[in-house]
Each structure stands twice: as C-alpha cells, then as structure tokens.
Design a protein around this motif. Structure first.
Motif, PDB file in Angstrom:
ATOM      1  N   LEU A  85       0.824  -1.206   0.000  1.00 22.11           N
ATOM      2  CA  LEU A  85       0.000   0.000   0.000  1.00 22.11           C
ATOM      3  C   LEU A  85       0.861   1.261   0.000  1.00 22.11           C
ATOM      4  N   ASP A  86       1.978   1.218   0.719  1.00 21.29           N
ATOM      5  CA  ASP A  86       2.898   2.356   0.687  1.00 21.29           C
ATOM      6  C   ASP A  86       3.433   2.567  -0.728  1.00 21.29           C
ATOM      7  N   ARG A  87       3.733   1.462  -1.415  1.00 19.40           N
ATOM      8  CA  ARG A  87       4.209   1.566  -2.805  1.00 19.40           C
ATOM      9  C   ARG A  87       3.135   2.198  -3.683  1.00 19.40           C
ATOM     10  N   PHE A  88       1.899   1.750  -3.522  1.00 12.26           N
ATOM     11  CA  PHE A  88       0.797   2.318  -4.297  1.00 12.26           C
ATOM     12  C   PHE A  88       0.661   3.822  -4.033  1.00 12.26           C
ATOM     13  N   GLU A  89       0.724   4.197  -2.772  1.00 11.37           N
ATOM     14  CA  GLU A  89       0.588   5.626  -2.444  1.00 11.37           C
ATOM     15  C   GLU A  89       1.713   6.428  -3.080  1.00 11.37           C
ATOM     16  N   GLY A  90       2.904   5.844  -3.137  1.00  7.69           N
ATOM     17  CA  GLY A  90       4.015   6.534  -3.767  1.00  7.69           C
ATOM     18  C   GLY A  90       3.810   6.746  -5.262  1.00  7.69           C
ATOM     19  N   TYR A  91       3.085   5.841  -5.902  1.00  6.33           N
ATOM     20  CA  TYR A  91       2.795   5.962  -7.331  1.00  6.33           C
ATOM     21  C   TYR A  91       1.651   6.930  -7.612  1.00  6.33           C
ATOM     22  N   ALA A  92       0.783   7.140  -6.642  1.00  9.05           N
ATOM     23  CA  ALA A  92      -0.455   7.891  -6.873  1.00  9.05           C
ATOM     24  C   ALA A  92      -0.219   9.397  -6.917  1.00  9.05           C
ATOM     25  N   LEU A  93      -1.139  10.068  -7.575  1.00  8.84           N
ATOM     26  CA  LEU A  93      -1.148  11.523  -7.578  1.00  8.84           C
ATOM     27  C   LEU A  93      -1.565  12.034  -6.206  1.00  8.84           C
ATOM     28  N   LYS A  94      -1.217  13.271  -5.904  1.00  8.23           N
ATOM     29  CA  LYS A  94      -1.648  13.887  -4.655  1.00  8.23           C
ATOM     30  C   LYS A  94      -3.169  14.099  -4.691  1.00  8.23           C
ATOM     31  N   PRO A  95      -3.780  14.332  -3.535  1.00  8.23           N
ATOM     32  CA  PRO A  95      -5.251  14.435  -3.486  1.00  8.23           C
ATOM     33  C   PRO A  95      -5.852  15.435  -4.470  1.00  8.23           C
ATOM     34  N   THR A  96      -5.284  16.633  -4.562  1.00 10.29           N
ATOM     35  CA  THR A  96      -5.860  17.633  -5.471  1.00 10.29           C
ATOM     36  C   THR A  96      -5.720  17.201  -6.921  1.00 10.29           C
ATOM     37  N   ALA A  97      -4.547  16.690  -7.292  1.00  8.68           N
ATOM     38  CA  ALA A  97      -4.337  16.226  -8.665  1.00  8.68           C
ATOM     39  C   ALA A  97      -5.218  15.012  -8.957  1.00  8.68           C
ATOM     40  N   SER A  98      -5.436  14.160  -7.962  1.00  9.11           N
ATOM     41  CA  SER A  98      -6.322  13.003  -8.142  1.00  9.11           C
ATOM     42  C   SER A  98      -7.751  13.471  -8.410  1.00  9.11           C
ATOM     43  N   ARG A  99      -8.185  14.467  -7.649  1.00 13.32           N
ATOM     44  CA  ARG A  99      -9.542  15.002  -7.843  1.00 13.32           C
ATOM     45  C   ARG A  99      -9.678  15.618  -9.237  1.00 13.32           C
ATOM     46  N   ASP A 100      -8.635  16.299  -9.689  1.00 13.76           N
ATOM     47  CA  ASP A 100      -8.671  16.898 -11.029  1.00 13.76           C
ATOM     48  C   ASP A 100      -8.786  15.816 -12.100  1.00 13.76           C
ATOM     49  N   LEU A 101      -8.070  14.696 -11.904  1.00 11.88           N
ATOM     50  CA  LEU A 101      -8.141  13.611 -12.886  1.00 11.88           C
ATOM     51  C   LEU A 101      -9.536  13.008 -12.913  1.00 11.88           C
ATOM     52  N   ILE A 102     -10.149  12.849 -11.765  1.00 11.69           N
ATOM     53  CA  ILE A 102     -11.512  12.311 -11.715  1.00 11.69           C
ATOM     54  C   ILE A 102     -12.465  13.265 -12.424  1.00 11.69           C
ATOM     55  N   HIS A 103     -12.296  14.569 -12.195  1.00 13.21           N
ATOM     56  CA  HIS A 103     -13.124  15.551 -12.893  1.00 13.21           C
ATOM     57  C   HIS A 103     -12.961  15.406 -14.399  1.00 13.21           C
ATOM     58  N   GLY A 104     -11.714  15.223 -14.853  1.00 14.56           N
ATOM     59  CA  GLY A 104     -11.468  15.103 -16.281  1.00 14.56           C
ATOM     60  C   GLY A 104     -12.147  13.893 -16.884  1.00 14.56           C
ATOM     61  N   VAL A 105     -12.103  12.777 -16.190  1.00 14.96           N
ATOM     62  CA  VAL A 105     -12.769  11.579 -16.681  1.00 14.96           C
ATOM     63  C   VAL A 105     -14.290  11.794 -16.711  1.00 14.96           C
ATOM     64  N   THR A 106     -14.813  12.444 -15.688  1.00 12.09           N
ATOM     65  CA  THR A 106     -16.253  12.717 -15.641  1.00 12.09           C
ATOM     66  C   THR A 106     -16.675  13.569 -16.836  1.00 12.09           C
ATOM     67  N   GLN A 107     -15.901  14.585 -17.144  1.00 19.27           N
ATOM     68  CA  GLN A 107     -16.229  15.448 -18.269  1.00 19.27           C
ATOM     69  C   GLN A 107     -16.172  14.708 -19.586  1.00 19.27           C
ATOM     70  N   SER A 108     -15.249  13.740 -19.708  1.00 18.66           N
ATOM     71  CA  SER A 108     -15.144  12.984 -20.953  1.00 18.66           C
ATOM     72  C   SER A 108     -16.393  12.136 -21.172  1.00 18.66           C
ATOM     73  N   LEU A 109     -17.098  11.762 -20.109  1.00 20.76           N
ATOM     74  CA  LEU A 109     -18.327  10.968 -20.242  1.00 20.76           C
ATOM     75  C   LEU A 109     -19.512  11.816 -20.691  1.00 20.76           C
TER      76      LEU A 109
END
Length: 286
Positions: free
Chosen positions: A260-284
C-alpha cells in the motif's frame, strides 16, 4: 464457563488466535497451559478458537503465563473480551455469507481503513446504482433478491464514514477503475461525482494512480487494510475468485503495508487526483 451457542464472531476468533500465538511463542502446549489453569487441552483449544468467552482477567493471566510484556497489546486484547452485543450486521446472518458479516465487523472496529483497487471503485465509496450493476455482473449470477441484499448491506457498511467520529479512509484507485464504466453513462457519471464529493471530506483521502505508472505489485488484486487498536491487531482482507481471505500474520501485515505504501508513492496527490476524476467525468459528458 459454557460454550457459546452462536458461531464466534470474527473479533472473537481473532482474540483466540492472538492467545494461541502468545502461547506458541513460549513453546507451551495447550495441554500444559490447561494444566496450569486447572483445566484441560480441550478448553484451551476452544478458547483459542473463539468458541468460549474469555474474561479480561483471564487474558491478563494468559499474558503473564506466556511472559508477554507488551502492555498495549495486553490491554487491547482485554478490551476484546466479554459478551459484547452483536452488531447490526448480525441481522443479515440468514441472508448473506458469514464472510461479509466478518468484513462489516472489521470495518466497524477499525481505527482506520486503507483500500487499493485497480478495476472498480472501492465498496465503501460506491453509489447504490454502481453497486447494483457490480453485483449483477458477478459470477455465478445472483438472483434479484440476493443482489438487493448485498447492495443494501454494502450501503449500510458505509455508515462508518458518516458517524459522529467517522473512520479515516484512504482509497487508492487506479485510473482504469475510473474509465471502466459500470452501467449506463448516468450511473458512471454519478459514481465519479460521488467519489469527488467524498474525497472532499476531511477524513477521506482519495488517491489515483494514473496510467503509465508502475510496475504495480499484486496483479491488480483488491486490498483492504484495517487498522487495529494496536498494529499487531491489524487485518488484511483480499478479494479472490473463491471469496474473501482474511490475513493477520505479522509477515502478511508487513507485506501489505509495504504494498500500500508503494501504491501511495505511485499515486497523484489528493488535489491532482480530484482533477483527474473531474477530467474523466467530463469525458463521459461528450
């Protein structure tokens, strides 16, 4: 002391397992332990299987006999004793597999939860409509009443996130899970918006692993990690093709904390993660 007439809960089984670990670390047999307490091997074995209730005083006596000096662990085990009232999940015992009741009990008592999923949204963050499509797609196919039971149970489990003292949740989600739509576009959009809304709560952290990052361990297997009152009482839950596996050996806990620590290291920060989710939502919406 009479044996319990109901199946032991996950918490009772875990208490017994920890008592067995303490005994085994001293190389003391169940027969010898029973003799030291004026009992027998069968009684000790039933305690260690969670089939007999164990008092806090008895836990402390066992800890002394087994030369356990970890006072935090002893206190935590003592707090797991007694005939505690059964939780809300027990009313579902006749309609759902016992392993799902164990999962709800783990979530209820967890001090924190960490989850990682690669191809679907974590159950604690699913909308009712998304969960319904998820269960309808399962193999073997569930009957409509069985689907409804599981959906309702999943939504009720989410109560830990809305309590007066909500359970902290960190959800690590691969971008693939955002883009593999379940159901119609409205269901997918509503699910992603719900994910954004929940990520804005103070006790919930949503982290997205974008495409192109890796390599990822565990071959995409969903992981749920439940924090105990002390680290030794943590539990890992894995979803497998044959059902749910619960792991609590020290080696497993260390391994999956690292994953899980490895996964967190690969992941975007919370704000950037939220922006990516917004982008996917808009593409739908196109």
């Amino acid at each position: 002391m009479a044996a319990t007439t109901r199946p032991p809960t996950q918490r009772q089984r875990r208490l017994g397992a920890e008592l067995r670990r303490l005994r085994e670390r001293t190389d003391m047999s169940a027969t010898e332990a029973g003799a030291r307490f004026g009992s027998n091997q069968s009684r000790i074995s039933n305690m260690e299987a969670g089939r007999y209730p164990v008092s806090a005083d008895r836990v402390r006596a066992f800890a002394h006999l087994y030369s356990c000096a970890d006072q935090e662990l002893i206190d935590a085990l003592a707090n797991m004793t007694g005939r505690q009232p059964r939780g809300w999940w027990e009313q579902h015992r006749e309609t759902l597999p016992a392993e799902l009741l164990d999962l709800a009990e783990l979530e209820h008592h967890a001090t924190y939860v960490r989850v990682a999923t690669m191809v679907h949204i974590p159950g604690l963050l699913q909308t009712r409509e998304y969960a319904q499509v998820h269960f309808e797609a399962g193999i073997p196919r569930l009957s409509p009443p069985a689907v409804e039971h599981r959906v309702s149970f999943r939504i009720k489990r989410q109560g830990i996130l809305y309590a007066d003292e909500p359970t902290p949740l960190t959800a690590i989600i691969h971008e693939a899970a955002l883009r593999i739509g379940l159901g119609d576009p409205d269901t997918a959009r509503a699910q992603l918006q719900h994910l954004v809304d929940m990520s804005e709560r103070e006790h919930i952290t949503v982290l997205v692993i974008p495409f192109g990052v890796g390599p990822l361990p565990c071959s995409g297997q969903p992981i749920d990690y439940f924090g105990g009152s002390v680290p030794q009482l943590d539990t890992v839950q894995l979803d497998t093709d044959h059902g749910i596996d619960l792991l609590d050996a020290e080696a497993h806990l260390v391994h999956y904390r690292s994953v899980l620590d490895r996964f967190e290291g690969y992941a975007l920060k919370p704000t950037a993660s939220r922006d990516l989710i917004h982008g996917v939502t808009q593409s739908l919406e196109r």
